[in-house]
Design an enzyme around this catalytic site. Structure first.
Site, PDB file in Angstrom:
ATOM      1  N   TYR A 142      13.541   7.186 -11.452  1.00 41.20           N
ATOM      2  CA  TYR A 142      13.968   8.250 -12.358  1.00 41.20           C
ATOM      3  C   TYR A 142      15.320   8.854 -11.949  1.00 41.20           C
ATOM      4  O   TYR A 142      15.912   9.625 -12.694  1.00 41.20           O
ATOM      5  CB  TYR A 142      12.926   9.370 -12.433  1.00 41.20           C
ATOM      6  CG  TYR A 142      11.608   8.958 -13.070  1.00 41.20           C
ATOM      7  CD1 TYR A 142      11.546   7.894 -13.957  1.00 41.20           C
ATOM      8  CD2 TYR A 142      10.423   9.620 -12.772  1.00 41.20           C
ATOM      9  CE1 TYR A 142      10.348   7.497 -14.523  1.00 41.20           C
ATOM     10  CE2 TYR A 142       9.220   9.232 -13.344  1.00 41.20           C
ATOM     11  CZ  TYR A 142       9.191   8.171 -14.222  1.00 41.20           C
ATOM     12  OH  TYR A 142       8.007   7.778 -14.787  1.00 41.20           O
ATOM     13  N   LYS A 192       4.509  -2.199  -5.225  1.00 41.95           N
ATOM     14  CA  LYS A 192       4.483  -3.577  -5.713  1.00 41.95           C
ATOM     15  C   LYS A 192       5.311  -4.425  -4.753  1.00 41.95           C
ATOM     16  O   LYS A 192       6.362  -4.974  -5.125  1.00 41.95           O
ATOM     17  CB  LYS A 192       5.047  -3.644  -7.136  1.00 41.95           C
ATOM     18  CG  LYS A 192       4.156  -2.995  -8.178  1.00 41.95           C
ATOM     19  CD  LYS A 192       3.031  -3.904  -8.647  1.00 41.95           C
ATOM     20  CE  LYS A 192       3.536  -4.972  -9.568  1.00 41.95           C
ATOM     21  NZ  LYS A 192       2.458  -5.935  -9.944  1.00 41.95           N
ATOM     22  N   ASP A 225      -0.763  -2.134  -9.460  1.00 38.03           N
ATOM     23  CA  ASP A 225      -1.535  -2.568 -10.638  1.00 38.03           C
ATOM     24  C   ASP A 225      -3.004  -2.757 -10.278  1.00 38.03           C
ATOM     25  O   ASP A 225      -3.905  -2.349 -11.021  1.00 38.03           O
ATOM     26  CB  ASP A 225      -0.930  -3.833 -11.266  1.00 38.03           C
ATOM     27  CG  ASP A 225      -0.671  -4.946 -10.253  1.00 38.03           C
ATOM     28  OD1 ASP A 225      -0.680  -4.674  -9.034  1.00 38.03           O
ATOM     29  OD2 ASP A 225      -0.446  -6.095 -10.682  1.00 38.03           O
ATOM     30  N   ASP A 249       3.479   8.787 -11.393  1.00 41.35           N
ATOM     31  CA  ASP A 249       3.452   9.416 -12.711  1.00 41.35           C
ATOM     32  C   ASP A 249       2.272   8.861 -13.511  1.00 41.35           C
ATOM     33  O   ASP A 249       1.451   9.593 -14.072  1.00 41.35           O
ATOM     34  CB  ASP A 249       4.798   9.093 -13.400  1.00 41.35           C
ATOM     35  CG  ASP A 249       5.062   9.979 -14.600  1.00 41.35           C
ATOM     36  OD1 ASP A 249       4.211  10.825 -14.911  1.00 41.35           O
ATOM     37  OD2 ASP A 249       6.121   9.817 -15.224  1.00 41.35           O
ATOM     38  N   ASP A 253      -1.724  10.731 -13.879  1.00 39.42           N
ATOM     39  CA  ASP A 253      -2.222  11.104 -15.208  1.00 39.42           C
ATOM     40  C   ASP A 253      -3.546  10.395 -15.491  1.00 39.42           C
ATOM     41  O   ASP A 253      -4.471  10.986 -16.035  1.00 39.42           O
ATOM     42  CB  ASP A 253      -1.211  10.709 -16.298  1.00 39.42           C
ATOM     43  CG  ASP A 253      -0.235  11.835 -16.578  1.00 39.42           C
ATOM     44  OD1 ASP A 253      -0.142  12.757 -15.746  1.00 39.42           O
ATOM     45  OD2 ASP A 253       0.439  11.790 -17.622  1.00 39.42           O
TER      46      ASP A 253
END
Ligand code: NAD
Length: 368
Positions: A142, A192, A225, A249, A253
């Site tokens: 970001y 990852k 993942d 993020d 959530d």
């Protein structure tokens, strides 16, 4: 020794309504437990803009840097949608996060047994769930450069860059290990590393910090993942999860929604330790200012109350008192006390924001 200091920024909409219930609990600690907080109050968001023409004054910013912890309600509302971006209510919150350098965002996912039916997952998968996701908040994709939309040949290309320095990874790893020591001594780091160099570095640095400084904490690594899959399959296998800004993020959530209503979700954002050893800290409910119900007495104050419980645990190391507040919330819910957002299909009569606060205080009394 000085009393622990707390700056309350109740903000806009339901912010002051839910914060009023936290103040009852702060008063209870003073009256019944002899624990005094030096509480100051200030403005943030739209109410600060109304009073001073800015969503956060320099004075309030300076105060936030001084205190042991900031407790924030919520900011924003339709009235302020027309304002220039530079003075929108959210800018006040962003300034606090940036100038306090709050790089470690703690998002708990805790499922109270009485609300296990609210989850979209099976009851036995979520009942008793109590995990925390630690998300790196101030770096990663970001923020990385280069970024932008460029023209290459005869088409546009959108670019964002995932970038992490060793020190950025190390400090959020330390934050997760410290947190684990206050919980069940178990951290799972997610990245990852199979496809991203930043993930390889992330895994190496987290492992190094662990081996050198926190060998007593149990550490595992998982691809993000696979981690998402495991969070849905059997979330209770985790305790503390540490991950980068982007994966955090998404994962936070997702994990939060395992547990039901937005009115129940607290959060903490932590920075580096101050001179007294306490981390710079801002605690706030995950929800916004809920203009649709502001002023109706329908707001659920539990997210804000649990944010205060996080402050007790993570800023003030009052672990027993934090648990006392959480158990009081648990008791109230088990007794069937519900604000409107927690009403199931079976219906019933919801309590108001203030009645919920009173019920939590009564449960605190009962805990003595
Ligand atoms: P919201 O979280 O304010 O509300 C979403 C829905 O959840 C609404 O229906 C609301 O009534 C309900 N809700 C939220 N908190 C609740 C509570 N404690 N009890 C019962 N119901 C609750 O999100 P939104 O509607 O997208 O945004 C409203 C305003 O809040 C906007 O101005 C937005 O920018 C701002 N906002 C602020 C923050 C923050 O201060 N950290 C976070 C998100 C949104």
């Amino acid at each position: 020794m000085a009393n622990p200091s707390l700056l309350i920024l109740a903000g806009d909409g339901i912010g002051p309504e839910v914060m009023a219930e936290v103040k009852k609990i702060i008063g209870w600690f003073d009256a019944k437990r002899g624990i005094k907080f030096d509480v100051s109050e200030g403005l943030v968001g739209g109410c600060s803009y109304d009073a001073h023409g800015t969503p956060l004054t320099d004075e309030t910013m300076a105060q936030a840097q001084e205190v042991d912890a900031v407790l924030l309600g919520a900011v924003g509302g339709p009235k302020y949608d027309v304002l220039d971006f530079s003075v929108k209510p959210e800018r006040g919150l962003l300034r606090l996060r940036k100038e306090m350098d709050l790089f470690s965002n703690l998002r708990p996912a805790q499922c109270f047994d009485a609300l296990a039916d609210f989850s979209s997952l099976k009851k036995d998968v979520v009942a008793g769930l109590d995990i925390v996701i630690v998300r790196e908040l101030t770096s990663g994709v970001y923020f990385g450069e280069p970024r932008g939309i460029f023209v290459e040949g005869n088409e546009r290309v959108g670019i964002n860059t995932q970038r992490y320095t060793e020190s950025e990874i190390a400090r959020v790893a330390r934050s997760a290990f410290e947190l684990a020591r206050k919980r069940n001594n178990k951290v799972c780091s997610m990245e990852k590393a199979n496809v991203m160099e930043s993930g390889i570095l992330w895994r190496e640095v987290v492992q190094e910090i662990h081996d050198k400084e926190y060998p007593d904490v149990q550490l595992s690594h998982m691809y993000a993942d696979a981690g998402a899959m495991q969070l849905c399959r059997w979330p209770k296998q985790f305790d503390v999860i540490v991950t980068d800004n982007l994966f955090g993020d998404l994962l936070s959530d997702m994990a939060a929604m395992l547990t039901g209503s937005l009115g129940m979700l607290p959060s903490a954002s932590l920075g580096l330790p101050m001179e007294n050893g306490r981390p710079k800290a801002l605690y706030e409910p995950v929800h916004g200012s809920a203009p649709d119900i502001a002023g109706t007495g329908k707001a659920n104050p539990i997210a804000c109350v649990l944010s205060f419980a996080m402050a007790l645990r993570y800023s003030f190391s009052m672990l027993d008192e934090a648990t006392r507040v959480e158990k009081a919330v648990e008791k109230v819910l088990a007794d069937g006390v519900r604000t409107a957002d927690l009403m199931g299909p079976e219906g019933g009569v919801p309590v108001s924001t203030s009645q919920m606060g009173d019920a939590i205080v009564a449960a605190l009394d009962a805990s003595l």
